[in-house]
Write a protein that holds these residues in place. Structure first.
Motif, short mmCIF file in Angstrom:
data_model
loop_
_atom_site.label_atom_id
_atom_site.label_comp_id
_atom_site.label_asym_id
_atom_site.label_seq_id
_atom_site.Cartn_x
_atom_site.Cartn_y
_atom_site.Cartn_z
N ALA A 42 0.84 -1.21 0.00
CA ALA A 42 0.00 0.00 0.00
C ALA A 42 0.87 1.25 0.00
N LEU A 68 -0.86 5.37 -4.34
CA LEU A 68 -2.30 5.25 -4.17
C LEU A 68 -2.96 6.63 -4.03
N ARG A 98 -5.84 8.09 -6.50
CA ARG A 98 -7.09 8.65 -5.97
C ARG A 98 -7.30 10.09 -6.44
N LYS A 152 -10.91 5.04 -10.08
CA LYS A 152 -11.67 4.24 -9.11
C LYS A 152 -11.30 2.76 -9.12
N TYR A 153 -10.54 2.30 -10.10
CA TYR A 153 -10.14 0.89 -10.17
C TYR A 153 -8.64 0.80 -10.49
N ILE A 154 -8.00 -0.16 -9.86
CA ILE A 154 -6.63 -0.52 -10.21
C ILE A 154 -6.61 -2.00 -10.59
N LEU A 212 -2.69 -4.33 -0.52
CA LEU A 212 -3.12 -3.52 -1.66
C LEU A 212 -4.64 -3.32 -1.63
N ALA A 239 -6.20 0.36 -1.06
CA ALA A 239 -7.04 0.94 -2.10
C ALA A 239 -8.43 1.27 -1.55
N ARG A 260 -9.11 4.43 0.13
CA ARG A 260 -9.14 5.61 -0.74
C ARG A 260 -10.30 5.54 -1.73
N ILE A 276 -11.03 3.03 -3.77
CA ILE A 276 -10.58 2.40 -5.01
C ILE A 276 -10.78 0.89 -4.89
N LYS A 277 -11.23 0.27 -5.96
CA LYS A 277 -11.40 -1.18 -5.99
C LYS A 277 -10.33 -1.81 -6.88
N VAL A 278 -10.23 -3.14 -6.77
CA VAL A 278 -9.12 -3.85 -7.40
C VAL A 278 -9.66 -4.87 -8.42
#
Length: 812
Positions: free
Chosen positions: A44, A49, A53, A58-60, A84, A88, A91, A93-95
């Motif tokens: 992280a 990150l 953001r 919104k996605y990694i 991770l 995410a 913040r 953020i989704k994976v």
């Protein structure tokens, strides 16, 4: 095109017709929910990150490398990938995790080899199932491999049948790990309609939730994906409708798309790369594609190669123009959805976005800079997208999302390190147009709900942190509201839980039964006096006051259970108590109950019968004498047999063997020279409770045993390498000297043969003793210019060997 990542060191089922899960979730079409970026880091790292953001991403997406997770067979280490996901999520953020690649633990020459063997499919499926279980409820999307149509990623050669078989082996395992998992594939490199049709025709589409594609073409503008049939979105939609008619509108996801600064259409111009970064997103938004992942977030290194220069930022995190372009897009269109492409020339793109009260047109051209009319005003457009706010426009229908339902408390847990208590909630998302949810809480009443959290669309779980010291007895009430822009649904149902130690159960009773198969079953019943327990613990002891051990756990709101003691439990008194437990503690136990288990009465086995001697044999080579006996097994509860022997009388039986249960024959080895006489045999069956009566007695006569005849001697190995030399003896006669190689150690001698022909007419000339390899043949009188031929054979009592080679001499 994405290239293989260079590693510093060499690191490391039968198809089930499982349909795609209905609960799969993808981003809403509201900007920037579907904006993604590929990354290469784990853990992280806050700088990376935070920059992602701040760009509105919104996605990694990255690889969840199998060979890194499973470095020892059956043992998984998820730590950097957990970090991770958590970093995410903190913040917003989704994976997207790519389930990839092979693992040398299971026979792969290296990790980029395709999954081919059954062992690899099973092991990969186990890893995929474990990943789905681990990240269940965390919004992770799972992609099946990366670019299997490339020999870089599916060595030694790409194969659509192999990939389809891989999907069919892995998807059922993922569904077992998380029935609601969102699964995408096949993640092919560029829009190759032939490869897509080949793999779609093998039945993978009903298994997955969305089609992922990488619409790269470094020699084409990004608008090709919109316009150039068949290498475009239209062709892809046709193939989906053809091979998945039950779900013709299944989502298409651009899970990887980028332009390196080195590409021909970029040609070292970082602003051109920035233009394409924004245009790929805008084009896909106009096509209704819910997620577009730009490759890559960061330059791979400071080099000048293609692979080194895809990033939005440099390798040292300096923002490039493409980062600014992505940030400008997400900020300008924040909260808006694509409405339509406004009328314009074919090379102009006027994309209208709105939320009903605000309308913005994203505008650019693939031609030269010129003016167009947007919202009644003349606007200059170029190859760099610009965002023009206009009055009016087409307003989307403002429809309030459907009400969430089935809200419930799934569990109350305590943090292992923080000590905080979490009330875990779950609900059903009944809407397809929400942009998020409001989670509301009220303590000790239903009249003071406050918004606790605002969370993203398509979320169906939430963990409410109530701190480390909640007041015992407090009731926590919750409800959930779906939000779409400025509109909200009605609240869901209200659910609640009470904190504290649950009330103790009472009125424990016990009953003992025995099944038809002989199992002893203890049935316990009690009164459940608490509404806040997580479950109940069942305790057992062989003492009424001490030594109670937990033997079983049952869930909340249960008031009965059974315990299977097996078919042969130890005799004695079994005592039981029940408690209720929750996150904050465990209740006192119920009253104690007991049941008595008596020692079972098990009969000794029934005696075997029909004991007989079937035959007596002598081993052909060993000379061992064997007596073979047989009997009838009349018991079904023996654990074995005892076989007895007595010689020349029936008064001196000795146990000689213990055949196993359920056998009815046995061979007894008497050795090479057993004593002559009459041999008597009997047998008894035994178990843990005793021995049966003896069987009848059988006998046989053993006489003097002659040893077996010796094995015949083998024919010796043929001699070889025969040579000849002509000379004169001391009297002047011609002499032929023959020399050969002796290859045997068991010959009795050698026979010398001579002929005037090379192929026939050989006569024995002489016989020599064993272990010779030279002889002299004296020729007293022989015509001049005569040729003689010689060969030699070894012999013993079993015969002659093959011959040597033939050698010849010419006498002048």
């Amino acid at each position: 095109m994405r290239k293989a990542i260079a590693f510093a060191m060499a690191l490391v089922i039968g198809f089930m017709n499982v349909p795609a899960a209905n609960a799969a979730t993808f981003p809403s079409k509201t900007v920037p929910e579907g904006v993604g970026v590929n990354i290469r880091f784990t853990g992280a790292p806050s700088t990376d990150l935070d920059m992602i953001r701040d760009a509105g991403i919104k996605y990694i997406r990255r690889d969840l490398h199998w060979h890194n997770v499973e470095r020892t067979r059956g043992s998984y280490n998820w730590t950097p990938y957990d970090q991770l996901v958590d970093g995410a999520a903190a913040r917003g953020i989704k994976v997207v995790y790519i389930l990839s690649y092979n693992n040398t633990l299971y026979g792969a020459p290296d990790i980029m080899y395709g999954i081919r063997t059954q062992e690899q499919k099973t092991a990969f499926a186990n890893y995929a199932k474990a990943a789905a279980q681990r990240y269940r409820g965390k919004g992770v999307l799972f992609e099946l491999w990366n670019e299997p149509n490339s020999t870089t990623f599916w060595k030694p050669i790409q194969n659509s049948t192999e990939y389809a078989d891989f999907v069919k082996a892995v998807v059922p395992a993922i569904r077992q790990g998380d029935p609601n998992a969102s699964i995408i594939g096949p993640a092919l490199s560029w829009a190759d309609p032939n490869w897509h049709e080949s793999v779609f025709s093998k039945g993978i589409l009903p298994l997955i939730d969305a089609v992922s594609i990488h619409p790269y073409d470094k020699n084409q503008l990004p608008e090709r994906w919109l316009n150039t049939y068949p290498y475009n979105h239209t062709k892809m939609r046709e193939l989906i409708q053809k091979y998945n008619p039950n779900n013709p509108n299944m989502p298409i996801i651009a899970s990887e798309w980028g332009y390196s600064v080195t590409h021909p259409f970029v040609n070292g111009n970082q602003q051109a790369q920035a233009n394409y970064a924004a245009r790929t997103q805008l084009i896909n938004m106009s096509l209704g594609i819910p997620l577009t992942v730009w490759f890559d977030f960061k330059n791979h290194d400071t080099g000048t190669s293609e692979e080194s220069n895809y990033g939005l930022v440099t390798s040292s995190n300096v923002k490039k123009p493409s980062y600014n372009a992505m940030q400008q897009l997400t900020q300008a269109l924040n909260g808006l959805q694509f409405i339509k492409r406004q009328s314009s020339s074919s090379s102009d793109y006027l994309m209208e976005f709105s939320n009903g009260s605000k309308t913005i047109v994203a505008a650019w051209t693939t031609g030269s800079t010129h003016n167009v009319t947007i919202g009644g005003q003349s606007v200059s457009i170029s190859q760099t997208p610009r965002y023009i706010q206009v009055s009016g426009g087409t307003n989307p229908v403002a429809t309030a999302p459907n009400v969430p339902s089935a809200l419930g408390v799934t569990s109350v847990t305590k943090g292992a390190t923080t000590g905080s208590y979490y009330i875990n909630l779950a609900w059903t998302d009944n809407s397809s147009n929400e942009t998020g949810f409001l989670v509301q809480q009220s303590i000790n009443s239903t009249s003071n709900f406050q918004t606790l959290a605002s969370i993203g669309a398509n979320t169906t779980t939430y963990a409410s942190n109530i701190g480390a010291t909640p007041n015992p007895g407090d009731f926590y009430y919750y409800r959930v509201i779906a939000v779409s822009g400025t509109t909200q649904s009605q609240p869901s149902n209200v659910t609640n839980t009470q904190m504290g130690t649950p009330n103790a159960p009472s009125n424990l009773t016990i009953n003992q039964t025995k099944t038809s198969s002989g199992n002893y079953i203890v049935t316990l019943n009690w009164s459940d006096n608490s509404g806040i327990e997580t479950g109940h613990r069942i305790y057992q002891s062989n003492s009424a006051t001490t030594g109670f051990q937990e033997v079983k756990t049952v869930g909340e709101n249960q008031s009965s259970t059974t315990i299977d003691l097996g078919t042969n439990p130890a005799a004695g008194t079994y005592y039981y108590q029940v408690t209720a437990y929750a996150a904050m503690g465990e209740s006192t136990p119920t009253n104690t109950v007991n049941t008595q288990i008596s020692a079972p009465v098990v009969p000794v086995p029934t005696a075997p019968s029909n004991m007989s001697v079937d035959r007596v044999t002598v081993g052909a080579t060993s000379g061992q004498v064997y007596v073979y006996v047989s009997w009838q097994d009349n018991s079904n509860n023996e654990t074995g047999f005892e076989l007895y022997q007595s010689i020349n009388s029936t008064d001196n039986f000795q146990r000689i063997k213990t055949p196993s249960a359920n056998t009815t024959t046995y061979g007894i080895n008497l050795g090479k020279n057993p004593a002559s006489g009459t041999y008597y045999y009997k047998i008894a069956a035994v178990n843990n409770y005793g021995k049966s009566q003896d069987s009848n007695i059988a006998n046989t006569q053993i006489g003097q045993v002659s040893p077996p005849p010796p094995a015949p001697q083998p024919i010796p190995t043929a001699p070889s390498s025969l040579t000849s030399l002509v000379g004169k003896d001391i009297t002047g006669n011609n002499a032929v000297i023959l020399n050969w190689q002796d290859n045997s150690n068991d010959e009795d001698g050698f026979n010398i043969y001579v002929s005037s022909s090379a192929t026939s007419g050989f006569n024995k000339l002489a016989t020599l003793a064993a272990n010779q390899n030279i002889v002299v043949h004296i020729l007293n009188s022989l015509s001049n210019n005569t040729t003689l031929y010689y060969l030699i054979k070894a012999f013993n009592s079993s015969g002659e060997s093959g011959s040597t080679n033939t050698t010849s001499v010419n006498i002048q």
